[in-house]
Design a protein around this motif. Structure first.
Motif, PDB file in Angstrom:
ATOM      1  N   ASP A 248       1.202  -6.022   8.096  1.00 35.78           N
ATOM      2  CA  ASP A 248       1.535  -4.872   9.089  1.00 35.78           C
ATOM      3  C   ASP A 248       0.228  -3.988   9.862  1.00 35.78           C
ATOM      4  N   GLY A 249      -0.818  -4.240   9.348  1.00 37.78           N
ATOM      5  CA  GLY A 249      -1.959  -3.453   9.925  1.00 37.78           C
ATOM      6  C   GLY A 249      -3.208  -3.715   9.423  1.00 37.78           C
ATOM      7  N   ALA A 250      -4.259  -3.314  10.160  1.00 38.06           N
ATOM      8  CA  ALA A 250      -5.679  -3.510   9.644  1.00 38.06           C
ATOM      9  C   ALA A 250      -5.892  -2.533   8.501  1.00 38.06           C
ATOM     10  N   GLY A 251      -6.395  -3.249   7.344  1.00 33.46           N
ATOM     11  CA  GLY A 251      -6.861  -2.043   6.459  1.00 33.46           C
ATOM     12  C   GLY A 251      -8.275  -1.672   6.642  1.00 33.46           C
ATOM     13  N   LEU A 252      -9.014  -2.428   7.160  1.00 36.37           N
ATOM     14  CA  LEU A 252     -10.429  -1.789   7.470  1.00 36.37           C
ATOM     15  C   LEU A 252     -10.726  -2.190   8.943  1.00 36.37           C
ATOM     16  N   ARG A 253     -11.437  -1.348   9.451  1.00 30.80           N
ATOM     17  CA  ARG A 253     -12.231  -1.486  10.809  1.00 30.80           C
ATOM     18  C   ARG A 253     -13.665  -1.206  10.501  1.00 30.80           C
ATOM     19  N   VAL A 254     -14.492  -2.267  10.961  1.00 32.26           N
ATOM     20  CA  VAL A 254     -15.946  -2.312  10.679  1.00 32.26           C
ATOM     21  C   VAL A 254     -16.660  -2.277  12.029  1.00 32.26           C
ATOM     22  N   THR A 255     -17.661  -1.274  12.248  1.00 33.65           N
ATOM     23  CA  THR A 255     -18.484  -1.427  13.240  1.00 33.65           C
ATOM     24  C   THR A 255     -19.871  -1.851  12.907  1.00 33.65           C
ATOM     25  N   LEU A 256     -20.245  -2.888  13.480  1.00 27.47           N
ATOM     26  CA  LEU A 256     -21.524  -3.547  13.037  1.00 27.47           C
ATOM     27  C   LEU A 256     -22.560  -2.893  13.903  1.00 27.47           C
TER      28      LEU A 256
ATOM     29  N   LEU B  24     -17.554   2.265   8.642  1.00 26.39           N
ATOM     30  CA  LEU B  24     -16.423   1.565   8.097  1.00 26.39           C
ATOM     31  C   LEU B  24     -15.424   2.494   7.945  1.00 26.39           C
ATOM     32  N   ALA B  25     -14.189   2.145   8.421  1.00 25.14           N
ATOM     33  CA  ALA B  25     -13.126   2.981   8.507  1.00 25.14           C
ATOM     34  C   ALA B  25     -11.959   2.026   7.314  1.00 25.14           C
ATOM     35  N   VAL B  26     -11.426   2.778   6.415  1.00 30.60           N
ATOM     36  CA  VAL B  26     -10.393   2.270   5.464  1.00 30.60           C
ATOM     37  C   VAL B  26      -9.095   2.794   5.637  1.00 30.60           C
ATOM     38  N   TYR B  27      -8.190   2.295   5.857  1.00 31.07           N
ATOM     39  CA  TYR B  27      -6.608   2.774   6.104  1.00 31.07           C
ATOM     40  C   TYR B  27      -5.726   2.371   5.085  1.00 31.07           C
ATOM     41  N   PRO B  28      -5.731   3.243   3.901  1.00 32.27           N
ATOM     42  CA  PRO B  28      -4.893   2.796   2.497  1.00 32.27           C
ATOM     43  C   PRO B  28      -3.635   2.458   2.916  1.00 32.27           C
ATOM     44  N   GLU B  29      -2.914   3.010   3.936  1.00 28.43           N
ATOM     45  CA  GLU B  29      -1.542   2.550   4.000  1.00 28.43           C
ATOM     46  C   GLU B  29      -1.363   1.036   4.249  1.00 28.43           C
ATOM     47  N   TYR B  30      -2.471   0.190   4.716  1.00 29.84           N
ATOM     48  CA  TYR B  30      -2.276  -1.070   4.867  1.00 29.84           C
ATOM     49  C   TYR B  30      -2.979  -1.864   3.830  1.00 29.84           C
ATOM     50  N   LEU B  31      -3.192  -1.281   2.545  1.00 24.89           N
ATOM     51  CA  LEU B  31      -4.011  -1.740   1.490  1.00 24.89           C
ATOM     52  C   LEU B  31      -2.869  -1.559   0.299  1.00 24.89           C
ATOM     53  N   SER B  32      -2.949  -2.290  -0.804  1.00 21.98           N
ATOM     54  CA  SER B  32      -2.244  -2.048  -1.892  1.00 21.98           C
ATOM     55  C   SER B  32      -2.923  -1.287  -2.993  1.00 21.98           C
ATOM     56  N   PRO B  33      -2.396  -0.237  -3.391  1.00 18.35           N
ATOM     57  CA  PRO B  33      -2.808   0.652  -4.371  1.00 18.35           C
ATOM     58  C   PRO B  33      -3.003  -0.211  -5.757  1.00 18.35           C
ATOM     59  N   ARG B  34      -2.067  -1.186  -5.849  1.00 21.71           N
ATOM     60  CA  ARG B  34      -1.959  -2.046  -7.323  1.00 21.71           C
ATOM     61  C   ARG B  34      -3.621  -2.898  -7.372  1.00 21.71           C
ATOM     62  N   MET B  35      -3.659  -3.465  -6.133  1.00 18.33           N
ATOM     63  CA  MET B  35      -4.743  -4.439  -6.026  1.00 18.33           C
ATOM     64  C   MET B  35      -6.078  -3.537  -5.953  1.00 18.33           C
ATOM     65  N   PHE B  36      -6.072  -2.455  -5.428  1.00 14.33           N
ATOM     66  CA  PHE B  36      -7.281  -1.712  -5.169  1.00 14.33           C
ATOM     67  C   PHE B  36      -7.163  -0.164  -5.888  1.00 14.33           C
ATOM     68  N   PRO B  37      -7.030  -0.140  -7.197  1.00 15.80           N
ATOM     69  CA  PRO B  37      -6.867   0.731  -7.840  1.00 15.80           C
ATOM     70  C   PRO B  37      -8.027   2.091  -7.740  1.00 15.80           C
TER      71      PRO B  37
ATOM     72  N   ALA C 296      -1.008  15.276   1.279  1.00 16.07           N
ATOM     73  CA  ALA C 296      -1.266  14.464   0.097  1.00 16.07           C
ATOM     74  C   ALA C 296      -1.799  13.233   0.320  1.00 16.07           C
ATOM     75  N   THR C 297      -1.339  12.560   1.561  1.00 16.44           N
ATOM     76  CA  THR C 297      -1.494  11.187   1.702  1.00 16.44           C
ATOM     77  C   THR C 297      -2.777  11.130   2.331  1.00 16.44           C
ATOM     78  N   VAL C 298      -3.609  10.142   2.230  1.00 13.48           N
ATOM     79  CA  VAL C 298      -4.781   9.777   2.926  1.00 13.48           C
ATOM     80  C   VAL C 298      -4.424   8.604   4.073  1.00 13.48           C
ATOM     81  N   GLN C 299      -4.652   9.321   5.371  1.00 10.00           N
ATOM     82  CA  GLN C 299      -4.510   8.535   6.535  1.00 10.00           C
ATOM     83  C   GLN C 299      -5.579   7.407   6.827  1.00 10.00           C
ATOM     84  N   PHE C 300      -6.932   8.069   6.300  1.00 14.66           N
ATOM     85  CA  PHE C 300      -8.015   7.026   6.464  1.00 14.66           C
ATOM     86  C   PHE C 300      -9.212   7.731   6.138  1.00 14.66           C
ATOM     87  N   LEU C 301     -10.043   6.729   5.574  1.00 12.61           N
ATOM     88  CA  LEU C 301     -11.507   7.112   5.132  1.00 12.61           C
ATOM     89  C   LEU C 301     -12.564   6.508   6.154  1.00 12.61           C
ATOM     90  N   GLU C 302     -13.525   7.150   6.400  1.00 15.53           N
ATOM     91  CA  GLU C 302     -14.413   6.763   7.359  1.00 15.53           C
ATOM     92  C   GLU C 302     -15.777   7.052   6.860  1.00 15.53           C
TER      93      GLU C 302
END
Length: 293
Positions: A198-206, A216-229, A280-286
């Motif tokens: 459904d969406g990009a979990g990471l966006r990286v500027t090189l 590095l920007a991480v979008y938790p809504e497009y990642l699994s809490p189970r897989m990345f605790p 409460a919910t994280v939109q993104f981490l950068e």
């Protein structure tokens, strides 16, 4: 990253039946390791294999129980590099901070005044030293308390990173730690990595010079809490992982909603955590290298 609990759990640990097996990848950017859980693994077997305790792995990955899952990526590492500040007072008025600093200097204890912005309000903090080695910080704290500052405390800050990744790391480290994405899109020097459909979990500027991670920007809504605790998906998890922010402010996000932005800085790195309007919910981490802005 969170500090490892020193006490090893005693007695018999009841383990749920777990699926998984244990490929391990070295992270050359920070002497860390990632265990990819496979069928047949248990939390206890992974702890034994890597000379850790169940409590240590649970704490590092913020696990809520002893069940682990196939494909889950668990961090196996010690404490991060950073510093330990001695905070000898926090005041809303600068003159009160100056009086506290003068008192410490009379006792031949170095003191400096810094600021912290919390919920839009500026506080003046009196700092009586910063140390890489926590043992030295503890000694300094004892000296400050002997000088009469009973409410002094240690403020620890660990090296800024997201899941062990930070600017300056090789792009390949993302795949080593996060796994191979289902799809990657490239536009100029920006790569978008899709781990779900459904969406990009990471966006990286090189960095254009050497191809390393610039931001590095991480979008938790497009990642699994189970897989990345070990990734923070809520504000409480962000604060638990990175401690109190250096600065907080209210920003306008989608549909004119009001969101909260937490900012952390250490050396040349800056990490921002955007919290959704539900507070409460994280939109993104950068995380960004300020030297490459």
């Amino acid at each position: 990253m969170k500090k490892i609990k020193q006490a090893i759990a005693a007695g018999v640990i009841s383990l749920a039946v777990i699926f998984t097996g244990g490929a391990v990848f070295a992270d050359h950017s920070g002497d860390k390791e990632i265990a990819v859980v496979k069928k047949g693994d248990t939390l206890y077997s992974l702890a034994k294999k890597h000379h850790m305790s169940v409590a240590q792995i649970s704490d590092l990955n913020d696990l809520k129980g002893t069940t682990i899952y196939p494909g889950q990526r668990l961090i196996l590492s010690g404490e991060e590099a950073g510093y330990h500040k001695i905070i000898a007072g926090s005041f809303s008025k600068k003159e009160n901070a100056e009086k506290r600093a003068a008192l410490l200097k009379k006792k031949e204890i170095p003191a400096a005044i810094g600021t912290a912005v919390i919920a839009g309000k500026t506080y003046y903090r009196v700092q009586a030293g910063a140390f890489k080695d926590k043992k030295n910080a503890v000694k300094q704290l004892e000296a400050v308390k002997k000088a009469g500052i009973k409410d002094a405390f240690i403020l620890s800050k660990e090296e800024l990173h997201i899941f062990g990744l930070k600017p300056g790391d090789a792009f390949d480290e993302i795949v080593s730690r996060m796994g191979k994405p289902k799809k990657t899109e490239t536009q100029l020097n920006i790569k978008s990595l899709y781990y779900q459909s459904d969406g990009a979990g990471l966006r990286v500027t090189l960095n254009k010079k050497d191809g390393t991670i610039g931001s590095l920007a991480v979008y938790p809504e497009y990642l699994s809490p189970r897989m990345f605790p070990a990734l923070p998906f809520t504000k409480d998890e962000v604060v638990k992982m990175y401690s109190n922010s250096d600065k907080t402010k209210t920003v306008t996000c989608y549909e004119s909603a009001k969101c909260e932005e937490l900012t952390y800085q250490l050396d040349h790195l800056e990490l921002k955590a955007r919290i959704d309007r539900d507070q409460a919910t994280v939109q993104f981490l950068e995380i960004t290298d300020l030297n490459y802005r």
